[in-house]
Write a protein that holds these residues in place. Structure first.
Motif, PDB file in Angstrom:
ATOM      1  N   ALA A 185       0.528 -21.440 -13.055  1.00  0.00           N
ATOM      2  CA  ALA A 185       1.348 -20.866 -14.048  1.00  0.00           C
ATOM      3  C   ALA A 185       1.304 -21.905 -15.277  1.00  0.00           C
ATOM      4  N   TRP A 186       1.554 -22.885 -15.021  1.00  0.00           N
ATOM      5  CA  TRP A 186       1.374 -23.968 -16.277  1.00  0.00           C
ATOM      6  C   TRP A 186       0.134 -23.687 -16.812  1.00  0.00           C
ATOM      7  N   GLY A 187      -1.113 -23.594 -16.019  1.00  0.00           N
ATOM      8  CA  GLY A 187      -2.540 -23.579 -16.512  1.00  0.00           C
ATOM      9  C   GLY A 187      -2.628 -22.511 -17.549  1.00  0.00           C
ATOM     10  N   TYR A 188      -2.265 -21.274 -16.949  1.00  0.00           N
ATOM     11  CA  TYR A 188      -2.608 -19.985 -17.791  1.00  0.00           C
ATOM     12  C   TYR A 188      -1.430 -19.977 -18.809  1.00  0.00           C
TER      13      TYR A 188
ATOM     14  N   SER B 163      -0.849 -22.730 -20.569  1.00  0.00           N
ATOM     15  CA  SER B 163      -1.780 -23.451 -21.540  1.00  0.00           C
ATOM     16  C   SER B 163      -2.733 -22.721 -22.260  1.00  0.00           C
ATOM     17  N   LEU B 164      -3.632 -21.993 -21.136  1.00  0.00           N
ATOM     18  CA  LEU B 164      -4.658 -21.238 -21.947  1.00  0.00           C
ATOM     19  C   LEU B 164      -4.289 -20.161 -22.970  1.00  0.00           C
ATOM     20  N   ILE B 165      -3.226 -19.569 -22.736  1.00  0.00           N
ATOM     21  CA  ILE B 165      -2.936 -18.496 -23.590  1.00  0.00           C
ATOM     22  C   ILE B 165      -2.335 -19.055 -24.918  1.00  0.00           C
ATOM     23  N   TYR B 166      -1.688 -20.188 -24.725  1.00  0.00           N
ATOM     24  CA  TYR B 166      -1.110 -20.878 -25.913  1.00  0.00           C
ATOM     25  C   TYR B 166      -2.178 -21.440 -26.982  1.00  0.00           C
ATOM     26  N   GLY B 167      -3.405 -21.973 -26.193  1.00  0.00           N
ATOM     27  CA  GLY B 167      -4.344 -22.319 -26.813  1.00  0.00           C
ATOM     28  C   GLY B 167      -5.182 -21.244 -27.668  1.00  0.00           C
TER      29      GLY B 167
ATOM     30  N   ILE C 135      -0.906 -28.086 -25.195  1.00  0.00           N
ATOM     31  CA  ILE C 135      -1.014 -29.457 -24.611  1.00  0.00           C
ATOM     32  C   ILE C 135       0.260 -29.870 -23.720  1.00  0.00           C
ATOM     33  N   GLU C 136       1.543 -29.388 -24.245  1.00  0.00           N
ATOM     34  CA  GLU C 136       2.679 -29.660 -23.401  1.00  0.00           C
ATOM     35  C   GLU C 136       2.497 -28.881 -22.175  1.00  0.00           C
ATOM     36  N   ALA C 137       2.138 -27.645 -22.102  1.00  0.00           N
ATOM     37  CA  ALA C 137       2.133 -26.892 -20.798  1.00  0.00           C
ATOM     38  C   ALA C 137       1.091 -27.699 -19.809  1.00  0.00           C
ATOM     39  N   ALA C 138      -0.062 -27.789 -20.300  1.00  0.00           N
ATOM     40  CA  ALA C 138      -1.173 -28.675 -19.510  1.00  0.00           C
ATOM     41  C   ALA C 138      -0.538 -29.853 -18.844  1.00  0.00           C
TER      42      ALA C 138
END
Length: 238
Positions: free
Chosen positions: A172-175, A177-181, A190-193
């Protein structure tokens, strides 16, 4: 279908380098395959080789027997009935069991099987989540259906709801991060990753996302280090 998820899936197509004792068997030619990620010249490639040689091997991320059984059941369902719904259902199970490349391929097939699937699926999964709000897997599917319908902010919201139910869900954190990017919120990406890596440091995808974030912020060395770590972990089967 967006470029970021496409690029992430491409990383998983690279042939893995077999883990080897420190200082032996490191194939620097394989490292050139991530040039689009780390934008490395020959000096940086040598740097990545050194990172890999000095890294200490660790146990790869492991899925659970329960999740493996889920994947097996959904594979059987897809084989019996290759519908857009079944392609999507298996794809999302792959998404949270570290099968990014396979999941991406199935998502494309879902879209090919029913061009209207992305427009109706988020409505259907919204109803399912309302009926069973504590099922994090349903919320994961709702998040992806929102994402592919272009509702990225809403997708992030649902992935955060997944984390309320399952606080240790690194995917969940990975996706998130992906969407925020994708939407240009690099600091939040970066914070999510980093949040995902606090739970499990041995997930190649999170290091790859962090690498991309660092490069966007102009931190080339940070991007290099995280890119090298992602490559090492992928080579070890993460």
């Amino acid at each position: 279908m967006t470029n970021s998820l496409t690029h992430l899936s491409q990383f998983w197509k690279f042939k893995a380098i077999s883990p080897s004792p420190i200082g032996r068997g490191v194939n620097c030619n394989k490292i050139s395959k991530i040039k689009n990620w780390v934008r490395a010249d020959s000096f940086l490639v040598i740097g990545i080789c050194l990172i890999i040689m000095l890294s200490i091997s660790a146990n790869a991320w492991q899925t659970t027997k329960e999740l493996e059984k889920e994947v097996s059941v959904k594979r059987a369902a897809l084989k019996a009935s290759p519908t857009a719904d079944n392609y999507f259902d298996l794809a999302i199970s792959y998404a949270y069991t570290n099968r990014i490349q396979e999941g991406w391929a199935l998502l494309k097939k879902a879209d090919e099987a029913d061009s209207q699937f992305k427009n109706r699926s988020y409505k259907e999964y919204t109803e399912k989540v309302i009926a069973d709000p504590q099922d994090w897997k349903l919320r994961f599917r709702l998040a992806f259906s929102l994402y592919f319908a272009g509702k990225k902010t809403e997708a992030i919201r649902e992935l955060k709801n997944v984390l309320i139910i399952d606080p240790y869900n690194v995917w969940a954190w990975g996706y998130i991060s992906l969407i925020y990017g994708e939407i240009g919120e690099t600091d939040k990406a970066i914070e999510a990753a980093r949040s995902g890596l606090k739970i499990d440091t041995l997930v190649a995808a999170l290091h790859l996302l962090l690498s991309a974030g660092y490069y966007k912020k102009g931190d080339s060395w940070g991007g290099l280090l995280e890119g090298g770590t992602a490559l090492r972990l992928k080579a070890q089967g993460y």
